[in-house]
Design an enzyme around this catalytic site. Structure first.
Site, PDB file in Angstrom:
ATOM      1  N   HIS A  31     -17.917  44.960  -8.450  1.00  0.00           N
ATOM      2  CA  HIS A  31     -18.741  44.443  -7.361  1.00  0.00           C
ATOM      3  C   HIS A  31     -17.878  43.841  -6.256  1.00  0.00           C
ATOM      4  O   HIS A  31     -18.176  43.998  -5.063  1.00  0.00           O
ATOM      5  CB  HIS A  31     -19.712  43.397  -7.906  1.00  0.00           C
ATOM      6  CG  HIS A  31     -20.539  42.752  -6.838  1.00  0.00           C
ATOM      7  ND1 HIS A  31     -20.253  41.503  -6.338  1.00  0.00           N
ATOM      8  CD2 HIS A  31     -21.623  43.190  -6.145  1.00  0.00           C
ATOM      9  CE1 HIS A  31     -21.138  41.190  -5.399  1.00  0.00           C
ATOM     10  NE2 HIS A  31     -21.972  42.198  -5.261  1.00  0.00           N
ATOM     11  N   GLU A  67     -16.809  46.508  -4.047  1.00  0.00           N
ATOM     12  CA  GLU A  67     -17.838  46.964  -3.107  1.00  0.00           C
ATOM     13  C   GLU A  67     -17.699  46.220  -1.786  1.00  0.00           C
ATOM     14  O   GLU A  67     -17.887  46.794  -0.712  1.00  0.00           O
ATOM     15  CB  GLU A  67     -19.228  46.741  -3.700  1.00  0.00           C
ATOM     16  CG  GLU A  67     -20.354  47.235  -2.820  1.00  0.00           C
ATOM     17  CD  GLU A  67     -21.709  46.710  -3.251  1.00  0.00           C
ATOM     18  OE1 GLU A  67     -22.546  46.470  -2.364  1.00  0.00           O
ATOM     19  OE2 GLU A  67     -21.910  46.529  -4.471  1.00  0.00           O
ATOM     20  N   HIS A  68     -17.344  44.940  -1.863  1.00  0.00           N
ATOM     21  CA  HIS A  68     -17.136  44.149  -0.648  1.00  0.00           C
ATOM     22  C   HIS A  68     -15.808  44.493   0.026  1.00  0.00           C
ATOM     23  O   HIS A  68     -15.754  44.661   1.246  1.00  0.00           O
ATOM     24  CB  HIS A  68     -17.184  42.656  -0.993  1.00  0.00           C
ATOM     25  CG  HIS A  68     -18.554  42.156  -1.313  1.00  0.00           C
ATOM     26  ND1 HIS A  68     -19.312  41.446  -0.411  1.00  0.00           N
ATOM     27  CD2 HIS A  68     -19.310  42.269  -2.430  1.00  0.00           C
ATOM     28  CE1 HIS A  68     -20.488  41.146  -0.958  1.00  0.00           C
ATOM     29  NE2 HIS A  68     -20.499  41.628  -2.185  1.00  0.00           N
ATOM     30  N   GLU A  95     -22.826  34.710  -2.803  1.00  0.00           N
ATOM     31  CA  GLU A  95     -23.883  35.631  -3.215  1.00  0.00           C
ATOM     32  C   GLU A  95     -24.354  35.302  -4.630  1.00  0.00           C
ATOM     33  O   GLU A  95     -25.554  35.325  -4.919  1.00  0.00           O
ATOM     34  CB  GLU A  95     -23.375  37.065  -3.155  1.00  0.00           C
ATOM     35  CG  GLU A  95     -24.396  38.119  -3.569  1.00  0.00           C
ATOM     36  CD  GLU A  95     -23.824  39.520  -3.559  1.00  0.00           C
ATOM     37  OE1 GLU A  95     -24.429  40.399  -4.201  1.00  0.00           O
ATOM     38  OE2 GLU A  95     -22.769  39.742  -2.927  1.00  0.00           O
TER      39      GLU A  95
END
Length: 432
Positions: free
Chosen positions: A51, A54-55, A133
């Site tokens: 994840h 992904e950023h 997040e």
């Protein structure tokens, strides 16, 4: 209904598999890349990397300065996004057909040139974004820790589905630049990726552009993975979680068949019979007739290494969750004992088919044709599996749904009660 997504396929010398679907009805094209890496490829103590990547994939690459990835796409009117799951990470762009090469160049540059651009400064910036997040989605959201708690109870520590996709907070904070580079070198390669192009494009143009932009990227090592043993719950696992919530909520989760395995489609239909729409069994029993619940939902959460079936019911004020659990189990026993009607199966199947066809109206986006081509290639090895996928549901009988529910939903479950602080009395059961 016979749904086809016609395609052509080829593989580059570096191992990148490419699927091209031509649709000339609108001057649009979608570029969709799947990296076959997700949170299942992490290890305890080092979770959240897929994840985090992904950023990082949007912060710039060797020939694309920081901030320019989105800016270049916006100039041609494109939209783009990405997502991470336990099994894969995907990225897509939908843009005017004449700008296809821009999207391919951008994707190729971050596939082959991401590492030189990942600095400590970028890592720290994106680490902060991910931490924020996680706080917004988990720690600071009502019921936000429920999913993480369910996973920890469903799977042993060594199983790759045991942690949330976003990772544990301590692991995100501990990630180093060396860790990030090592993860990138291992998984973000042509050998471990597939590319789908869908829309107003010719095969010759697509092939030539893909070979031009991706052809000289080194292949990378083949990723080998050992399949973990299937987890088994020997007894029910009751858990109580106190949270800043106004209403108690019950979560029940069972292990279920993997994506596209026998029983997977039947449990999709069972979720519709149980909780999709006002005529569904649990909505009628809990929300309408007995008025003990505000809302109820059920779904088969399908994944590569095995799935979970979940039922979630939010109680009305001061209603004990034991009341909801008893009512839910009564309905499950009723299905196993008395079966379901053909009308119930037809309603569930119609809902599945409507969602299925609706998603395929678009060439791009999440669930569009490019995404589905990659999904089917990943799970079945056959990009044009859509017709056979839908046929799984058309072939279902009431006996199939009853058998799947009886086999999987009468087994031991994780039973999680999320209750307001100080109201443990509302929990379904005492924590084991």
């Amino acid at each position: 209904m016979d749904i086809r997504i016609p395609y052509d396929a080829f593989t580059l010398d570096n191992g990148l598999r490419v699927v091209v679907h031509r649709d000339h009805t609108a001057p649009l094209v979608c570029v969709n890349v799947w990296y076959h890496v997700g949170s299942r490829d992490e290890v305890p103590g080092r979770t959240g990397f897929a994840h985090l990547f992904e950023h990082l994939m949007f912060t710039g690459s060797e020939n694309v300065p920081e901030g320019q990835f989105d800016a270049l796409l916006e100039r041609v009117g494109a939209v783009n996004n990405g997502s991470t799951s336990p099994d894969r990470t995907n990225y897509w762009e939908v843009l005017p057909a004449h700008a296809l090469d821009l999207a391919l160049w951008l994707e190729a540059d971050r596939m082959g040139g991401l590492l030189p651009a990942i600095t400590n400064a970028q890592l720290e910036a994106q680490r902060g974004v991910v931490i924020n997040e996680r706080r917004q989605s988990y720690e600071n959201r009502p019921y936000g820790l429920a999913s993480e708690t369910l996973l920890a109870a469903l799977y042993p520590d060594s199983h790759p589905y045991q942690w949330p996709v976003i990772g544990h907070m301590a692991d995100i904070e501990a990630a180093t630049l060396d860790d990030v580079h090592r993860f990138c070198r291992g998984y973000y390669t042509p050998t471990n990726a597939t590319l789908a192009i869908a829309g107003d494009v010719s095969l010759d143009h697509a092939r030539g552009s893909v070979e031009r932009w991706f052809g000289d990227i080194p292949p990378g090592a083949v990723v080998s993975r050992a399949a973990p043993p299937l987890p088994v719950l020997g007894t029910d696992r009751p858990i109580t979680l106190e949270d800043e919530v106004g209403l108690p909520r019950l979560y029940m989760a069972w292990h279920s068949p993997a994506s596209f395995a026998a029983g997977d489609a039947a449990l999709d239909a069972a979720s519709g019979v149980l909780a999709h729409g006002r005529a569904s069994r649990l909505h009628r029993a809990l929300v309408y007739e007995r008025q003990v619940a505000q809302a109820v939902t059920a779904y088969q959460s399908s994944s590569l290494l095995g799935s979970t079936f979940r039922i979630i019911a939010t109680a009305r004020p001061d209603v004990p969750l034991a009341t909801l659990e008893t009512a839910i189990r009564d309905e499950l026993q009723s299905i196993a004992r008395d079966g379901i009607s053909q009308d119930e199966l037809d309603r569930a199947r119609n809902g599945i088919e409507t969602g299925f066809v609706d998603a395929l109206q678009s060439v791009g986006g999440f669930g569009g044709r490019a995404d589905q081509l990659n999904l089917y290639l990943f799970h079945t090895g056959e990009p044009d599996f859509a017709s056979r996928d839908l046929a799984r549901y058309h072939a279902l009988t009431t006996a199939d749904v009853v058998a799947a529910a009886g086999e999987h939903l009468l087994r031991p479950a994780v039973v999680l009660s999320v209750v307001p602080h100080g109201r443990i009395d509302l929990a379904a059961r005492e924590t084991a």
